[in-house]
Design a protein around this motif. Structure first.
Motif, short mmCIF file in Angstrom:
data_model
loop_
_atom_site.label_atom_id
_atom_site.label_comp_id
_atom_site.label_asym_id
_atom_site.label_seq_id
_atom_site.Cartn_x
_atom_site.Cartn_y
_atom_site.Cartn_z
N GLY A 30 0.84 -1.20 0.00
CA GLY A 30 0.00 0.00 0.00
C GLY A 30 0.87 1.23 0.00
N GLU A 31 0.31 2.32 -0.55
CA GLU A 31 1.05 3.58 -0.60
C GLU A 31 1.26 4.12 0.82
OE1 GLU A 31 -0.78 5.63 -4.55
OE2 GLU A 31 -2.14 5.31 -2.89
N GLY A 67 0.63 5.92 4.02
CA GLY A 67 -0.64 6.32 4.64
C GLY A 67 -1.80 5.39 4.35
N ALA A 68 -1.54 4.26 3.70
CA ALA A 68 -2.62 3.33 3.33
C ALA A 68 -3.23 2.61 4.53
CB ALA A 68 -2.11 2.31 2.32
N GLY A 69 -2.46 2.52 5.62
CA GLY A 69 -2.99 1.86 6.83
C GLY A 69 -2.24 0.59 7.22
N LYS A 70 -1.12 0.33 6.58
CA LYS A 70 -0.36 -0.91 6.82
C LYS A 70 0.14 -1.01 8.26
CE LYS A 70 2.69 0.14 3.68
NZ LYS A 70 2.15 1.47 3.31
N THR A 71 0.84 0.05 8.70
CA THR A 71 1.39 0.03 10.06
C THR A 71 0.27 -0.06 11.09
OG1 THR A 71 3.31 1.30 9.33
CG2 THR A 71 2.87 1.29 11.70
N THR A 72 -0.82 0.66 10.84
CA THR A 72 -1.96 0.64 11.76
C THR A 72 -2.51 -0.78 11.88
OG1 THR A 72 -2.47 2.91 11.13
CG2 THR A 72 -4.22 1.68 12.25
N LEU A 73 -2.65 -1.45 10.74
CA LEU A 73 -3.16 -2.82 10.75
C LEU A 73 -2.22 -3.75 11.53
CD1 LEU A 73 -5.16 -5.01 9.72
CD2 LEU A 73 -3.77 -5.18 7.66
N HIS A 133 7.53 -1.80 0.47
CA HIS A 133 7.30 -1.03 -0.75
C HIS A 133 8.09 -1.64 -1.89
CE1 HIS A 133 5.01 2.15 1.16
NE2 HIS A 133 5.90 2.19 2.13
N ILE A 134 8.77 -2.75 -1.59
CA ILE A 134 9.62 -3.38 -2.60
C ILE A 134 8.90 -4.59 -3.19
CG2 ILE A 134 11.93 -4.35 -3.04
CD1 ILE A 134 12.71 -2.87 -0.32
N MET A 135 8.36 -4.38 -4.40
CA MET A 135 7.52 -5.41 -5.03
C MET A 135 8.31 -6.70 -5.28
SD MET A 135 4.57 -4.17 -5.38
CE MET A 135 3.88 -2.56 -5.10
N LYS A 152 -5.93 3.62 0.93
CA LYS A 152 -6.72 4.56 1.76
C LYS A 152 -7.53 3.82 2.83
CE LYS A 152 -6.78 8.06 -1.77
NZ LYS A 152 -7.49 8.72 -2.85
N GLY A 153 -6.90 2.88 3.49
CA GLY A 153 -7.54 2.20 4.61
C GLY A 153 -8.36 0.98 4.24
N GLU A 154 -8.64 0.82 2.93
CA GLU A 154 -9.46 -0.32 2.53
C GLU A 154 -8.62 -1.40 1.89
OE1 GLU A 154 -13.47 0.66 1.05
OE2 GLU A 154 -12.73 2.70 0.92
N LEU A 155 -9.13 -2.62 1.98
CA LEU A 155 -8.43 -3.75 1.39
C LEU A 155 -8.91 -3.87 -0.05
CD1 LEU A 155 -6.56 -6.08 2.44
CD2 LEU A 155 -8.63 -7.45 2.59
#
Ligand SMILES: Nc1ncnc2c1ncn2[C@@H]1O[C@H](COP(=O)(O)OP(=O)(O)OP(=O)(O)O)[C@@H](O)[C@H]1O
Ligand SMILES: [Mg+2]
Length: 250
Positions: A38-39, A41-47, A195-197, A212-215
């Motif tokens: 995810g970009e 701010g997408a919510g990865k760390t929060t998850l 971030h490394i594909m 943006k927070g959604e899967l």
């Protein structure tokens, strides 16, 4: 093994409400390696923080090995090893060995177990040369290796890594990659953000893509390649984001 059900996390930032994770549901089977994409701010760390019991969900729930992260955080903590990008949690004035011994004590390992475990990890990471040096003088890569060793000192079944290779050179990144292969052979369940594909496509069985927070996608990588008719994860990711936003806009 990990079941995330309708997870929502909102932060109140002064008068602004930020919804970092929105109604995210998916599960991860034992022994799977999952890449979290995810970009910024997408919510990865929060998850990841919510799975690690470090954040309380605003709504929804998470179960780890059958234990609820809010009702049984201690049971969850025992089973997981966590490493969050930038926060190594190490003490600069202690040596690498002393740091590892300290965390081993926190997890209740005996002296003997600790010694054997540190030897194994030092061998695995090529850290033997600097085990007895103070962490304060370590390079970023050396520090990161000790931090990864610290995260798995108690031999947890589930491992969460937030951007584990950010800032590492090729050698240290390769050490991480070998480690993931080894942990996978041992049957560990791993979720890591990146971030490394290339890293994700090399190491993961499945991916979870957040926007943006959604899967926007969660599932097996091979199935995804087949469905998209491409093995270019970077391209697939970008097109999922575009389609994802179209979908949400309509
Ligand atoms: N403690 C907090 N207080 C307020 N807002 C927060 C807090 N933690 C996260 N957020 C917000 O939640 C959103 C998701 O952040 P998060 O750190 O989960 O993203 P990320 O996918 O890990 O991004 P990155 O790739 O940059 O690490 C962002 O808008 C962020 O500002
Ligand atoms: Mg993050």
């Amino acid at each position: 093994m990990i079941e995330i059900h309708e997870l929502t996390k909102r932060f109140q930032d002064k008068k602004i409400v930020v919804t970092a994770v929105k109604h995210v549901s998916f599960s991860v089977k034992e022994g799977q390696v999952v890449g979290l994409l995810g970009e910024n701010g997408a919510g990865k760390t929060t998850l990841l923080r919510a799975i690690a019991t470090l954040l309380t969900p605003t709504d929804g729930s998470i179960k780890v090995g059958g234990y609820d992260t809010v009702k049984n955080p201690e049971q969850v903590k025992k089973r997981i090893g966590v490493l969050f990008g930038g926060e190594t949690g190490l003490y600069d004035r202690l040596t690498a060995r002393e740091n590892l011994e300290y965390f081993a004590t926190l997890y209740g390992l005996s002296k003997h177990e600790t010694k054997v475990r540190i030897e194994d990890l030092a061998k695995m990471f090529g850290m033997r040369d600097y085990l007895n040096r103070k962490v304060g003088g370590f390079s970023k890569g050396m520090r990161q290796k000790v931090a990864i060793a610290r995260a798995i000192i108690h031999n947890p079944d589930i491992i969460l890594f937030d951007e584990p290779t950010t800032g590492l050179d090729i050698t240290s990144s390769n050490v991480f990659r070998q480690l993931v292969h080894q942990l996978k052979r041992e049957g560990k369940t791993i979720i890591f953000s990146s971030h490394i594909m290339e890293e994700v496509s090399l190491l993961c069985d499945s991916v979870a893509m957040m926007h943006k927070g959604e899967l926007v996608y969660q599932g097996n990588l091979d199935a995804l390649y087949k469905a998209e008719g491409s093995q270019d994860l970077n391209y697939i990711f970008m097109s999922k984001l575009v389609r994802g936003s179209e979908h949400y806009a309509s």
